[in-house]
Design an enzyme around this catalytic site. Structure first.
Site, PDB file in Angstrom:
ATOM      1  N   GLU A 265      36.279 -14.417 -35.819  1.00  0.00           N
ATOM      2  CA  GLU A 265      35.054 -13.699 -35.461  1.00  0.00           C
ATOM      3  C   GLU A 265      34.902 -12.393 -36.224  1.00  0.00           C
ATOM      4  O   GLU A 265      33.793 -11.925 -36.471  1.00  0.00           O
ATOM      5  CB  GLU A 265      35.046 -13.399 -33.956  1.00  0.00           C
ATOM      6  CG  GLU A 265      34.802 -14.603 -33.068  1.00  0.00           C
ATOM      7  CD  GLU A 265      36.084 -15.344 -32.720  1.00  0.00           C
ATOM      8  OE1 GLU A 265      36.035 -16.237 -31.874  1.00  0.00           O
ATOM      9  OE2 GLU A 265      37.127 -15.027 -33.322  1.00  0.00           O
TER      10      GLU A 265
ATOM     11  N   ALA B  91      39.629 -19.826 -31.317  1.00  0.00           N
ATOM     12  CA  ALA B  91      40.799 -19.411 -32.089  1.00  0.00           C
ATOM     13  C   ALA B  91      40.617 -19.722 -33.572  1.00  0.00           C
ATOM     14  O   ALA B  91      41.077 -18.969 -34.439  1.00  0.00           O
ATOM     15  CB  ALA B  91      42.048 -20.117 -31.562  1.00  0.00           C
TER      16      ALA B  91
ATOM     17  N   ASP C 120      22.716  -2.151 -73.378  1.00  0.00           N
ATOM     18  CA  ASP C 120      21.912  -1.525 -74.419  1.00  0.00           C
ATOM     19  C   ASP C 120      22.722  -0.381 -75.011  1.00  0.00           C
ATOM     20  O   ASP C 120      23.753   0.022 -74.470  1.00  0.00           O
ATOM     21  CB  ASP C 120      20.602  -1.017 -73.805  1.00  0.00           C
ATOM     22  CG  ASP C 120      19.595  -0.580 -74.853  1.00  0.00           C
ATOM     23  OD1 ASP C 120      19.804  -0.875 -76.047  1.00  0.00           O
ATOM     24  OD2 ASP C 120      18.606   0.082 -74.485  1.00  0.00           O
TER      25      ASP C 120
END
Length: 891
Positions: A294, A290, A336
């Site tokens: 998961e 619990a 750049d």
């Protein structure tokens, strides 16, 4: 500067210090090149002329990396314990979760690698090489030391080599040295100690031929080239763990500590009360399952991958999943100028001509003309100079080949008079040329057509004016007093300060051919060139400012050019934006006080070196900023590697830069960076939402099991039931939350601090409150079925299971912010969420229809009255939490 390992040359002398004869002798080569047999032997000795992918993990490494997560390791531990206790179904289920997550991450990162490979295939470099006395074209990777290669304007140099023959050969080596102007080449031997940038008799891999042609004998290939050396240096610039990984790992560690603490406390209390050891262990496993979300690794992976695929449609290739979210945390973008903020396409912007008699309103000696309004008759001689004094050429439907300035001149001539270039080059023959030199700073040519001659000259204003005796008026030479020359000098300074590149033009029409023809020239005017900003960059820069993102221009260009472009794109917000020249930029570690303040206050840096770029990245990161760095050249690679997000160019980026970067812009556009940042922010907010969702669901499961255990109410939830909840009612709604489109205002205001955890203190408060409300609702229904209805354990367990399951399906509605309309917000508009709710509801109902599943989960058939209890228990938290938000008890 350290130089690449030489493959040719004597024991103590580098190729640039050898004469042509010595180099050919050492390479066992000559005018006819190598034979096929010699090539085969040399390839066995030196390998292919290629640089291995720097830092790219193998397939096995990518797969193993998917398991390096604390939550995954904790899940694996739970699976092992379940197996040892004989609960094989539960053990296999947990392992399946781990494997599914790993495969998703592996497949998506493999797709990114394949995208990189496809990009490189589109950018194959070929070389013209002399072998067996014949010229042939081969892939550059097939070259070996000793090969004689032929080079001409437009070629990419395929390997390092010593020049043995040339004709006005110039090479742009900016990707290697950082010098923006092309280098004029020579053939003579040089001093052994001369630095890399001054080795004018050498050519280097991945640089570009801009003018002329020549031949060179290959002296180094692959990792032995200068490019290969820098590639090796990139490996030394360690890549630190990115923010999202750090935060997920921190969260995982907290969950592990919480899980262990709760389990230990439960075991101590249960044993003290004399409860059965097997029941205690079963409850502990239930708590462990619990406590672990998961679905978190799966949802995080899929959410990031969705952002990755979205960006791919918008010309952004993301090499690692978590880099997408890190972009959203970007505080500073170091970019750049050329090709990212600008089009990387020089165009003639202003033509300034001497005043004609008809220009009576003009008090100055010259007048600026809009390029689009010029007529051929007004600029006849100037266009002649532009075409004659030019070694570039245009191809229909393609970019010009040659020096960018010279291709821009040809395009100008073609726009004004489409047939002029062909007419002049077919009718007039070039007799002589004085190539541009950094000392003389001009170029001149002498052309002949029949008994007529034409002298052309272009170059810096000061040098051209020094050669001029006359100025043009009405197409004829007139006196050119010194005050008029001073005007043109001041005009040049003025135009240069606006960021334009300025060239002066002059001509002469001598009656006879002269050995010295660059004297008493006629001044014909100035042309100013600009590389225009990209059309979409203005809005992109404005969006960055609204988002609180600092843009720092770091370029090798002239300070005035950088400042002018910054003004055009809205980068300068203070009018007189300071510019720091690379020559004035000391190592950051040696700066103190005012120097550091000035550094932090500056957003434009010009003429910077690769080392200075790396220092700036280190400086910003040391202050806690998340830094995104753009680059295309080989010399950008270490800074790309060191930054939090390295962003390489897809069109003009070198292989080394692309390998060092985390993200590749296929279209080289700055706006693509901003689009990626927006997606990154959306993903972070989505990650936060589904983490709150998953943790509050799991914490509710922990509370239900723990309170029931301490109250002797039995086991309302079994371990396999909890795992089912975590894989069904957790994963799919969480996944839908991870696919949300975000708010329109996502780029308004500064984002969170880089080190801010995924869940703030306020978020944790919400998680706890959500969990408590769901727990109270489920336990109320569970207790009622036992105490009031007298239901058996399996029935009451089934009611608790379904009440919590459906409660979790409605739980996303609790995440609607209190300031948002409950019926009109990003969660309600999320079609994926409603699909997930319907899908999971069907799955839940099937658990009591499909007999094997019902038995595995130990569920019972339920009656209408029991389903009404489930509906009340699942929906009640939505009303309670919304009421609490109205009274500001929760955010």
């Amino acid at each position: 500067m350290k130089t690449a390992t030489k493959q040719l040359g004597t024991k103590h002398r580098m190729p640039h210090a050898l004469s042509i004869e010595e180099v050919l002798q050492q390479s066992h080569s000559g005018a006819d090149g190598l034979t096929d047999e010699e090539v085969s032997k040399l390839r066995e000795q030196h390998g292919f002329n290629e640089i291995p992918g720097s830092g790219r993990p193998s397939g096995i490494e990518m797969l193993v990396n998917q398991f390096k997560n604390p939550i995954v390791l904790l899940l694996f531990g739970a699976a092992v314990i379940s197996y040892l206790l004989g609960d094989y179904t539960e053990s296999v289920s947990i392992l399946a979760v781990i494997l599914i997550n790993a495969m998703i991450g592996y497949i998506l990162e493999s797709q990114a690698v394949r995208s990189m490979d496809s990009l490189k295939k589109l950018d194959k470099v070929y070389a013209r090489v002399i072998r067996n006395g014949e010229m042939k074209e081969v892939e550059a990777r097939e070259l070996v030391p000793g090969d004689v290669i032929s080079l001409e304007a437009g070629d990419i140099v395929p390997a390092d080599g010593r020049i043995i023959e040339l004709a006005r050969l110039e090479i742009n080596e900016s990707s290697l040295t950082g010098e923006s102007m092309p280098e004029m080449k020579s053939t003579g031997a040089l001093d052994e100690s001369i630095v890399l940038a001054d080795r004018t008799n050498m050519v280097f891999k991945a640089t570009a031929v801009t003018r002329g042609n020549g031949k060179a004998v290959v002296t180094a290939t692959g990792l032995h080239t200068e490019m290969g050396l820098i590639s090796s240096m990139v490996e030394e610039a360690q890549k630190e763990e990115i923010p999202l990984n750090r935060k997920l790992n921190q969260l995982g560690k907290k969950l592990i500590v919480l899980t262990i603490a709760v389990i230990v406390l439960l075991i101590i209390v249960a044993l003290a009360k004399g409860q059965d050891l097997f029941v205690v262990i079963e409850t502990a496993i239930a708590l462990a399952v619990a406590a672990i979300p998961e679905g978190l690794p799966i949802v995080a992976t899929i959410s990031l991958s969705q952002g990755m695929l979205k960006l791919a449609k918008h010309h952004v290739i993301v090499k690692k999943l978590a880099s997408v979210e890190t972009l959203g945390e970007t505080d500073i973008i170091m970019t750049d100028k050329t090709g990212t903020l600008t089009e990387n396409n020089l165009t003639a912007s202003i033509v300034s001509l001497p005043k004609n008699n008809g220009d009576i309103s003009a008090s100055a000696p010259g007048i600026d003309h809009d390029v689009g309004a010029l007529a051929a008759k007004d600029v006849r001689n100037l266009l002649n100079v532009a075409v004659f004094c030019n070694n570039a050429y245009l191809r229909e439907g393609e970019d010009g080949i040659g020096d960018p300035v010279e291709t821009a001149l040809l395009k100008l001539a073609e726009d004004i008079n489409p047939s002029l270039i062909d007419e002049l080059r077919q009718r007039w023959k070039e007799l002589d040329e004085i190539p541009f030199d950094s000392d003389t700073r001009y170029m001149a040519t002498l052309h002949q057509a029949g008994n007529r001659y034409f002298v052309s000259a272009k170059g810096s204003t000061d040098e051209i004016l020094a050669l001029c005796t006359y100025s043009e008026k009405e197409g004829k030479p007139v006196a050119f007093p010194e005050e008029d020359k001073n005007y043109w000098k001041e005009k040049t300074v003025f135009l240069s300060k606006t960021g334009l590149k300025v060239l002066a033009f002059a001509y002469q029409k001598p009656e006879t051919r002269e050995n010295v023809y660059t004297h008493e020239l006629i001044f014909s005017g100035l042309i100013a060139f600009m590389d225009p900003p990209r059309k979409d960059v203005l809005e992109a820069v404005a969006e960055c400012y609204r988002a609180g993102i600092k843009i720092v221009m770091v370029t090798g260009d002239h300070p005035a050019t950088a400042k002018a472009i910054a003004d055009m794109i809205g980068l300068s917000r203070r009018g007189q934006e300071p510019v720091i020249h690379g020559a004035d930029l000391k190592p950051v570690t040696k700066m103190t006080g005012e120097a550091l303040e000035r550094l932090d206050d500056t957003i434009i840096f010009s003429r910077v070196t690769p080392r200075q770029k790396l220092d700036l990245v280190d400086h910003y990161r040391s202050q806690g900023f998340v830094v995104g760095m753009t680059g295309d050249g080989v010399n950008d690679a270490p800074a790309l590697r060191k930054s939090d997000i390295g962003i390489a160019m897809g069109k003009r980026g070198t292989q080394v830069a692309q390998e060092a970067a985390d993200i590749i812009l296929v279209d080289d556009a700055f706006s693509s960076i901003v689009r990626a940042i927006r997606q990154g922010r959306i993903i972070f907010n989505n990650v936060r939402k589904f983490v709150i969702y998953l943790l509050s669901c799991n914490l509710a499961e922990i509370m239900v099991v723990t309170i029931s255990a301490f109250s002797n109410l039995g086991m309302p939830l079994l371990p396999l039931q909890i795992l089912f909840l975590n894989l069904v009612t957790d994963v799919f709604p969480a996944l839908a939350l991870g696919m949300g489109g975000g708010k329109p205002s996502i780029m308004e205001g500064k984002f969170h601090e880089p080190e801010e955890p995924i869940l703030s203190g306020k978020n944790w408060k919400s998680v706890i409150l959500y969990s408590v409300v769901m727990t109270v609702s489920v336990l109320a229904v569970y207790s009622y079925t036992i105490l009031a209805l007298g239901a058996d354990n399996r029935t009451s367990n089934s009611i608790a299971f379904f009440a919590l399951a459906f409660g979790q399906l409605w739980h996303p509605l609790n995440l609607i912010e209190k300031r948002d309309n409950f019926f009109r917000n990003e969660i309600i508009r999320n079609k994926h969420l409603w699909m997930a709710v319907i899908f999971c509801s069907v799955l839940l109902l099937l658990t009591i229809v499909i007999a094997p599943v019902k038995e595995a989960l130990q569920l019972s058939y339920l009656h209408e009255a029991e389903w009404r209890l489930i509906v009340i228990g699942s929906i009640a938290p939505v009303f309670l939490i919304r009421l609490m938000k109205q009274f500001k008890l929760v955010g």
